[in-house]
Scaffold this motif. Structure first.
Motif, PDB file in Angstrom:
ATOM      1  N   GLY A 149       0.812  -1.214   0.000  1.00 14.22           N
ATOM      2  CA  GLY A 149       0.000   0.000   0.000  1.00 14.22           C
ATOM      3  C   GLY A 149       0.846   1.265   0.000  1.00 14.22           C
ATOM      4  N   VAL A 150       2.137   1.115   0.347  1.00 13.15           N
ATOM      5  CA  VAL A 150       3.031   2.271   0.317  1.00 13.15           C
ATOM      6  C   VAL A 150       4.059   2.098  -0.802  1.00 13.15           C
ATOM      7  N   HIS A 151       4.721   0.935  -0.806  1.00 12.92           N
ATOM      8  CA  HIS A 151       5.777   0.677  -1.790  1.00 12.92           C
ATOM      9  C   HIS A 151       5.316  -0.202  -2.937  1.00 12.92           C
ATOM     10  N   PHE A 152       4.285  -0.958  -2.707  1.00 11.43           N
ATOM     11  CA  PHE A 152       3.732  -1.768  -3.796  1.00 11.43           C
ATOM     12  C   PHE A 152       2.234  -1.956  -3.563  1.00 11.43           C
ATOM     13  N   LEU A 153       1.521  -2.147  -4.667  1.00 17.51           N
ATOM     14  CA  LEU A 153       0.084  -2.370  -4.554  1.00 17.51           C
ATOM     15  C   LEU A 153      -0.157  -3.805  -4.105  1.00 17.51           C
ATOM     16  N   GLU A 154      -1.152  -3.994  -3.265  1.00 15.62           N
ATOM     17  CA  GLU A 154      -1.444  -5.343  -2.784  1.00 15.62           C
ATOM     18  C   GLU A 154      -1.788  -6.289  -3.937  1.00 15.62           C
ATOM     19  N   SER A 155      -2.245  -5.688  -5.059  1.00 11.83           N
ATOM     20  CA  SER A 155      -2.670  -6.492  -6.198  1.00 11.83           C
ATOM     21  C   SER A 155      -1.506  -6.945  -7.075  1.00 11.83           C
ATOM     22  N   VAL A 156      -0.306  -6.414  -6.832  1.00 13.78           N
ATOM     23  CA  VAL A 156       0.814  -6.739  -7.717  1.00 13.78           C
ATOM     24  C   VAL A 156       1.255  -8.193  -7.487  1.00 13.78           C
ATOM     25  N   ASP A 157       1.725  -8.825  -8.555  1.00 15.80           N
ATOM     26  CA  ASP A 157       2.194 -10.213  -8.487  1.00 15.80           C
ATOM     27  C   ASP A 157       3.275 -10.362  -7.408  1.00 15.80           C
ATOM     28  N   ALA A 158       3.087 -11.316  -6.497  1.00 15.25           N
ATOM     29  CA  ALA A 158       4.047 -11.523  -5.404  1.00 15.25           C
ATOM     30  C   ALA A 158       5.439 -11.874  -5.935  1.00 15.25           C
ATOM     31  N   HIS A 159       5.515 -12.410  -7.131  1.00 15.18           N
ATOM     32  CA  HIS A 159       6.813 -12.713  -7.746  1.00 15.18           C
ATOM     33  C   HIS A 159       7.636 -11.434  -7.875  1.00 15.18           C
ATOM     34  N   SER A 160       6.969 -10.366  -8.303  1.00 13.84           N
ATOM     35  CA  SER A 160       7.653  -9.085  -8.441  1.00 13.84           C
ATOM     36  C   SER A 160       7.998  -8.500  -7.070  1.00 13.84           C
ATOM     37  N   VAL A 161       7.133  -8.701  -6.081  1.00 10.77           N
ATOM     38  CA  VAL A 161       7.427  -8.195  -4.729  1.00 10.77           C
ATOM     39  C   VAL A 161       8.680  -8.877  -4.178  1.00 10.77           C
ATOM     40  N   GLY A 162       8.779 -10.186  -4.384  1.00 13.38           N
ATOM     41  CA  GLY A 162       9.962 -10.927  -3.935  1.00 13.38           C
ATOM     42  C   GLY A 162      11.210 -10.456  -4.652  1.00 13.38           C
ATOM     43  N   TYR A 163      11.084 -10.317  -5.964  1.00 11.59           N
ATOM     44  CA  TYR A 163      12.212  -9.855  -6.776  1.00 11.59           C
ATOM     45  C   TYR A 163      12.651  -8.461  -6.328  1.00 11.59           C
ATOM     46  N   LYS A 164      11.670  -7.570  -6.230  1.00  9.72           N
ATOM     47  CA  LYS A 164      12.000  -6.164  -5.981  1.00  9.72           C
ATOM     48  C   LYS A 164      12.545  -5.937  -4.574  1.00  9.72           C
ATOM     49  N   SER A 165      12.060  -6.751  -3.618  1.00 13.61           N
ATOM     50  CA  SER A 165      12.535  -6.579  -2.240  1.00 13.61           C
ATOM     51  C   SER A 165      14.035  -6.834  -2.159  1.00 13.61           C
ATOM     52  N   LEU A 166      14.540  -7.707  -3.005  1.00  9.55           N
ATOM     53  CA  LEU A 166      15.982  -7.935  -3.041  1.00  9.55           C
ATOM     54  C   LEU A 166      16.658  -6.938  -3.978  1.00  9.55           C
ATOM     55  N   ALA A 167      16.001  -6.633  -5.098  1.00  6.67           N
ATOM     56  CA  ALA A 167      16.609  -5.745  -6.106  1.00  6.67           C
ATOM     57  C   ALA A 167      16.945  -4.370  -5.525  1.00  6.67           C
ATOM     58  N   VAL A 168      16.067  -3.816  -4.703  1.00  3.19           N
ATOM     59  CA  VAL A 168      16.316  -2.468  -4.175  1.00  3.19           C
ATOM     60  C   VAL A 168      17.521  -2.464  -3.232  1.00  3.19           C
ATOM     61  N   ASN A 169      17.712  -3.579  -2.539  1.00  4.70           N
ATOM     62  CA  ASN A 169      18.888  -3.689  -1.671  1.00  4.70           C
ATOM     63  C   ASN A 169      20.159  -3.919  -2.485  1.00  4.70           C
ATOM     64  N   LEU A 170      20.060  -4.732  -3.530  1.00  9.83           N
ATOM     65  CA  LEU A 170      21.208  -4.939  -4.423  1.00  9.83           C
ATOM     66  C   LEU A 170      21.646  -3.610  -5.023  1.00  9.83           C
ATOM     67  N   SER A 171      20.675  -2.770  -5.341  1.00  6.20           N
ATOM     68  CA  SER A 171      20.969  -1.478  -5.925  1.00  6.20           C
ATOM     69  C   SER A 171      21.764  -0.604  -4.940  1.00  6.20           C
ATOM     70  N   ASP A 172      21.410  -0.683  -3.657  1.00  6.78           N
ATOM     71  CA  ASP A 172      22.159   0.081  -2.649  1.00  6.78           C
ATOM     72  C   ASP A 172      23.603  -0.418  -2.533  1.00  6.78           C
TER      73      ASP A 172
END
Ligand code: ADP
Ligand code: MG
Length: 320
Positions: A49-72
């Protein structure tokens, strides 16, 4: 399914790295630090609800949760090694966990990251990933270090995630192919891990663009106590964006964020090496301007007129 079965089924994979001695399953993980290296550690929390929509595919949530840290870690020039996952879910939804875990591990495998531990509890959907990696002693890239006359560079393209969001909101009229490409950049950003690590000898300062170029380049400049002159014409934009600049302006590239590209500075003498590196890694690296004295960013439009960005990037605690 109880907490332990969830951990066992979705988050327990045998360690693959030889510097991980104890992974998931004990009270804490044990990791060997390579000789002559420093630990670089970061965390990012994604809230539904803040960083991702609840409706978004959980596959992308899993991917992105790591991707944003990899980017840092990429922005620090570090090589990622292990992750810890704090997961808060409202209930055990096997399908959601399956998708989440497969998105997370797809990226973890690509970058040789072991999930070594975490915590799983019930509550409002939240994903907190902590990521650790290594950098040879004293070589981490910092936000400080940019010097007058250095060039300013950006990787990839800017504004695609913003285009995807506007398209989703019905504010844009992208073709099916353009919409798919933009959505992919929003849901599956490519962390510039190798670029960051290989920039260690050349870059004078670096940051990753999560809140938009204006905000994040601003952080870099403030930390370096310098300013910059940026040519809007040089901003790397995807074709779908380029053909609509007249319609949507520069703001999506400057202020929306969620790009996860690297912004860095380097002395002019390294220009050839940076270009060669970009070619080798097949990553677009655009020179967008130069570092100047002072404390402001001067944006110049293609006519050489000064342009004042409207928004200054995403800020969770900004006052309305
Ligand atoms: P403790 O009670 O000591 O905190 P837990 O029961 O929470 O232990 O966790 C058991 C093991 O599972 C620990 O090794 C922990 O790091 C790991 N773990 C828990 N949740 C996750 C998760 N979401 N992803 C990866 N490992 C997890
Ligand atoms: Mg625990």
């Amino acid at each position: 399914m109880d907490e332990f079965s969830v951990i066992e089924r979705f988050f327990t994979r045998p360690p693959t790295r030889n510097d991980v001695c104890v992974g998931v399953g004990d009270d804490a993980a044990v990791v060997n630090a390579p000789a002559g290296h420093q630990l670089v550690v970061t965390t990012d929390v994604l809230v539904a609800g803040v960083h991702f929509l609840e409706s978004v595919d959980a596959h992308s949530v899993g991917y992105k949760s790591l991707a944003v840290n990899l980017s840092d870690l990429a922005a620090m020039g570090a090589t990622p090694a292990w992750a810890v996952l704090g997961l808060v879910v409202p209930s055990v939804n096997v399908l959601w966990l399956e998708r989440f875990s497969s998105g997370f591990f797809s990226l973890a495998e690509r970058f040789d990251v072991d999930l070594v531990g975490g915590d799983t509890t019930r509550g409002p959907l939240t994903v907190a990933v902590q990521l650790g990696g290594w950098v040879p002693h004293g070589t981490a890239l910092r936000r400080k270090g940019a010097r007058k006359d250095d060039y300013v560079y950006v990787s990839g393209t800017l504004g695609d995630a913003a285009l995807a969001m506007r398209n989703r909101d019905g504010a844009l009229d992208l073709s099916t192919a353009e919409a798919a490409a933009a959505a992919r950049r929003l849901d599956y950003p490519e962390p510039r891990v190798e670029l960051g690590a290989r920039l260690r000898p050349f870059a004078s300062a670096a940051i990753d663009i999560s809140d938009g170029l204006v905000a994040d380049l601003g952080h870099l400049l403030r930390n370096s106590k310098v300013g910059a002159k940026i040519l809007l014409e040089q901003l790397p934009l995807a074709d779908a964006y380029k053909s609509r600049v007249g319609e949507i302006g520069w703001e999506p590239a400057l202020s929306t964020g969620d790009d996860y590209e690297l912004c860095f500075t380097a002395a002019p003498e390294h220009e050839f090496e940076i270009k060669a590196l970009a070619d080798e890694l097949e990553v677009n690296v655009a020179r967008i301007g130069a570092v100047i004295d002072g404390d402001e960013i001067i944006f110049l439009d293609p006519k050489g007129q000064r342009y004042e960005p409207r928004a200054h990037g995403y800020n969770h605690f900004a006052e309305e």
